[in-house]
Motif scaffolding. Structure first.
Motif, PDB file in Angstrom:
ATOM      1  N   LYS A   1     108.118  -6.438  48.167  1.00 31.53           N
ATOM      2  CA  LYS A   1     109.007  -6.093  49.495  1.00 31.53           C
ATOM      3  C   LYS A   1     110.545  -6.826  48.943  1.00 31.53           C
ATOM      4  CE  LYS A   1     109.766  -8.826  54.078  1.00 31.53           C
ATOM      5  NZ  LYS A   1     109.078  -9.366  54.852  1.00 31.53           N
ATOM      6  N   GLN A   2     111.863  -6.563  48.908  1.00 30.38           N
ATOM      7  CA  GLN A   2     112.340  -7.172  48.617  1.00 30.38           C
ATOM      8  C   GLN A   2     113.597  -6.891  49.036  1.00 30.38           C
ATOM      9  OE1 GLN A   2     114.670  -5.685  44.955  1.00 30.38           O
ATOM     10  NE2 GLN A   2     115.590  -6.701  44.667  1.00 30.38           N
TER      11      GLN A   2
ATOM     12  N   VAL B   1      98.693 -11.592  51.813  1.00 29.36           N
ATOM     13  CA  VAL B   1      97.599 -10.989  51.413  1.00 29.36           C
ATOM     14  C   VAL B   1      97.460 -10.697  53.159  1.00 29.36           C
ATOM     15  CG1 VAL B   1      95.152 -11.002  51.363  1.00 29.36           C
ATOM     16  CG2 VAL B   1      97.042 -12.048  49.863  1.00 29.36           C
ATOM     17  N   ASP B   2      97.000  -9.467  53.062  1.00 29.24           N
ATOM     18  CA  ASP B   2      96.985  -9.127  54.515  1.00 29.24           C
ATOM     19  C   ASP B   2      95.356  -8.160  54.849  1.00 29.24           C
ATOM     20  OD1 ASP B   2      99.453  -9.416  55.181  1.00 29.24           O
ATOM     21  OD2 ASP B   2      99.716  -7.232  54.906  1.00 29.24           O
TER      22      ASP B   2
ATOM     23  N   LEU C   1      98.110  -6.185  49.194  1.00 26.89           N
ATOM     24  CA  LEU C   1      99.316  -7.418  48.792  1.00 26.89           C
ATOM     25  C   LEU C   1     100.121  -7.493  48.539  1.00 26.89           C
ATOM     26  CD1 LEU C   1      98.768 -10.468  47.212  1.00 26.89           C
ATOM     27  CD2 LEU C   1      97.853  -8.659  45.005  1.00 26.89           C
ATOM     28  N   VAL C   2     101.301  -7.951  48.877  1.00 25.35           N
ATOM     29  CA  VAL C   2     102.836  -7.846  48.795  1.00 25.35           C
ATOM     30  C   VAL C   2     103.696  -9.006  47.870  1.00 25.35           C
ATOM     31  CG1 VAL C   2     104.690  -7.542  50.405  1.00 25.35           C
ATOM     32  CG2 VAL C   2     102.700  -6.543  50.519  1.00 25.35           C
ATOM     33  N   TRP C   3     104.509  -8.659  47.181  1.00 30.20           N
ATOM     34  CA  TRP C   3     104.847  -9.171  46.292  1.00 30.20           C
ATOM     35  C   TRP C   3     106.296  -9.069  47.481  1.00 30.20           C
ATOM     36  CZ3 TRP C   3     107.270  -8.205  40.818  1.00 30.20           C
ATOM     37  CH2 TRP C   3     107.174  -8.925  40.396  1.00 30.20           C
ATOM     38  N   ASN C   4     106.664 -10.387  47.612  1.00 36.97           N
ATOM     39  CA  ASN C   4     107.944 -10.761  48.627  1.00 36.97           C
ATOM     40  C   ASN C   4     108.970 -11.619  46.950  1.00 36.97           C
ATOM     41  OD1 ASN C   4     107.280 -10.388  51.200  1.00 36.97           O
ATOM     42  ND2 ASN C   4     105.433 -11.651  50.329  1.00 36.97           N
ATOM     43  N   ILE C   5     110.565 -10.982  47.091  1.00 33.46           N
ATOM     44  CA  ILE C   5     111.611 -11.203  46.025  1.00 33.46           C
ATOM     45  C   ILE C   5     112.570 -11.412  46.939  1.00 33.46           C
ATOM     46  CG2 ILE C   5     112.811 -10.464  43.979  1.00 33.46           C
ATOM     47  CD1 ILE C   5     110.404  -8.146  43.601  1.00 33.46           C
ATOM     48  N   PRO C   6     112.613 -12.246  47.066  1.00 33.86           N
ATOM     49  CA  PRO C   6     114.033 -13.151  46.973  1.00 33.86           C
ATOM     50  C   PRO C   6     115.351 -12.288  46.966  1.00 33.86           C
ATOM     51  CG  PRO C   6     113.257 -14.528  46.278  1.00 33.86           C
ATOM     52  CD  PRO C   6     111.907 -13.691  45.932  1.00 33.86           C
TER      53      PRO C   6
ATOM     54  N   CYS D   1     103.509  -2.728  75.184  1.00 28.72           N
ATOM     55  CA  CYS D   1     104.425  -2.280  74.094  1.00 28.72           C
ATOM     56  C   CYS D   1     104.439  -3.547  72.558  1.00 28.72           C
ATOM     57  CB  CYS D   1     105.525  -2.351  74.790  1.00 28.72           C
ATOM     58  SG  CYS D   1     105.424  -1.270  76.429  1.00 28.72           S
ATOM     59  N   MET D   2     103.798  -2.794  71.911  1.00 28.96           N
ATOM     60  CA  MET D   2     104.393  -3.602  70.044  1.00 28.96           C
ATOM     61  C   MET D   2     104.727  -3.372  69.460  1.00 28.96           C
ATOM     62  SD  MET D   2     100.406  -6.450  72.217  1.00 28.96           S
ATOM     63  CE  MET D   2      99.809  -4.484  72.409  1.00 28.96           C
ATOM     64  N   GLY D   3     104.794  -3.441  68.184  1.00 29.03           N
ATOM     65  CA  GLY D   3     105.168  -2.804  66.897  1.00 29.03           C
ATOM     66  C   GLY D   3     104.755  -3.532  65.849  1.00 29.03           C
ATOM     67  N   ASN D   4     105.201  -3.249  64.752  1.00 28.11           N
ATOM     68  CA  ASN D   4     104.645  -3.421  63.274  1.00 28.11           C
ATOM     69  C   ASN D   4     105.027  -4.870  63.117  1.00 28.11           C
ATOM     70  OD1 ASN D   4     104.857  -0.673  63.169  1.00 28.11           O
ATOM     71  ND2 ASN D   4     106.040  -0.242  62.095  1.00 28.11           N
ATOM     72  N   VAL D   5     104.332  -5.482  62.713  1.00 31.79           N
ATOM     73  CA  VAL D   5     104.721  -6.083  61.163  1.00 31.79           C
ATOM     74  C   VAL D   5     105.152  -5.804  59.754  1.00 31.79           C
ATOM     75  CG1 VAL D   5     102.941  -8.119  59.667  1.00 31.79           C
ATOM     76  CG2 VAL D   5     102.431  -7.839  62.231  1.00 31.79           C
ATOM     77  N   GLN D   6     106.339  -7.124  59.572  1.00 30.81           N
ATOM     78  CA  GLN D   6     107.073  -6.602  58.516  1.00 30.81           C
ATOM     79  C   GLN D   6     106.547  -6.343  57.111  1.00 30.81           C
ATOM     80  OE1 GLN D   6     110.280  -8.980  58.005  1.00 30.81           O
ATOM     81  NE2 GLN D   6     111.217  -7.612  59.908  1.00 30.81           N
ATOM     82  N   ALA D   7     105.544  -7.196  56.659  1.00 33.12           N
ATOM     83  CA  ALA D   7     104.508  -7.206  55.330  1.00 33.12           C
ATOM     84  C   ALA D   7     103.459  -5.861  55.171  1.00 33.12           C
ATOM     85  CB  ALA D   7     104.113  -8.756  54.978  1.00 33.12           C
TER      86      ALA D   7
END
Length: 275
Positions: free
Chosen positions: A44-45, A230-231, A257-262, A17-23
């Motif tokens: 991703k913001q 990076v994934d 490639l995901v750009w993380n914005i705080p 029973c496993m799920g998603n990784v956010q990025a």
């Protein structure tokens, strides 16, 4: 065929029973082929100071081979625009909702597999996820996702498949490899079930049933001294009734490639007080 079913059940049972990784931006189904490539750029913001609300927007392309060769870049497969909003509303629980546009060439089923037409899709979906923390390094996350998919041809005319309701059950195990650059490894299994309304001589519904199983492995890390994640991953898409399932399914190479914005607190101005 029986061996493939046993393999599917074995892998699904191991993953549990496993799920998603956010990025992670998982590849979509690209139809019958031997190999495929998927690449996405996401933003991703964080939407609040508590880190409970966030959005993910991405643009992506896919390429694929023909059913009888291994060149994963030989044919254009899909173009995607997607926007999703997440809300972690309770401990270990999260829901999200999204809208998506997809443009996907369709190819003939027989050699030389020439392009037949182009199909457009508008999709809305929502999902609910529950996460289990298994110590400091392991996480299990169950996800159920319900989709509504509407299809058109390149000129927005009707196509054979009018619209579809699809249910996706995805499970993923995430292991924290190292705190250095936030390195993680993820293994997942996702089963897809659907029912479609068809534009044929007499409009009707087909039967609800199992359509695909997608098995994936991802390695994820942060680029040092940057806001980017990076994934890099592999996915095996087992499509019921396809040619590809007889030689082990469609084999994907994926990278995003995901750009993380705080979160940035909006500054209050004198004009705001006057308003």
């Amino acid at each position: 065929m029986m061996f493939s079913i046993k393999k599917i059940l074995l892998v699904s049972g191991i993953i549990g029973c496993m799920g998603n990784v956010q990025a992670q931006i998982s590849p979509p189904g690209l139809g019958d082929a031997k190999t495929a490539f998927w690449s996405a750029f996401g933003v991703k913001q964080q939407l609040d100071s508590l880190g409970k609300k966030q959005s993910m927007s991405y643009i992506a392309i896919g390429r694929k081979s023909s059913p009888d060769n291994d060149n994963l870049f030989s044919k254009q497969a899909i173009f995607v625009l997607n926007h999703e909003v997440y809300n972690s509303f309770a401990p270990n629980q999260q829901y999200s909702y999204a809208i998506s546009y997809r443009r996907q060439p369709q190819y003939e089923s027989d050699a030389p597999y020439d392009k037949e037409n182009t199909e457009q899709e508008f999709r809305i979906y929502g999902r609910y996820a529950y996460t289990f923390d298994l110590g400091k390094k392991l996480k299990l996350k169950n996800t159920v996702r319900q989709e509504f998919r509407k299809f058109f041809d390149a000129d927005f005319h009707k196509v054979e498949e009018d619209f579809q309701l699809r249910t996706r059950l995805k499970s993923q195990l995430t292991y924290n490899l190292s705190p250095k650059n936030n390195q993680k490894l993820a293994l997942s299994a996702e089963a897809l079930f659907s029912i479609s309304h068809l534009n044929e001589h007499d409009q009707h519904w087909n039967s609800f049933g199992y359509r695909e199983l997608r098995l994936a492995a991802y390695y994820m890390f942060n680029i040092p001294h940057s806001p980017f994640t990076v994934d890099i991953g592999y996915m095996n898409d087992l499509i019921r009734g396809s040619k590809s399932i007889h030689h082990g399914g469609v084999h994907y190479l994926a990278a995003d490639l995901v750009w993380n914005i705080p979160y940035k607190k909006r500054e209050t101005t004198d004009q705001d007080h006057l308003d």
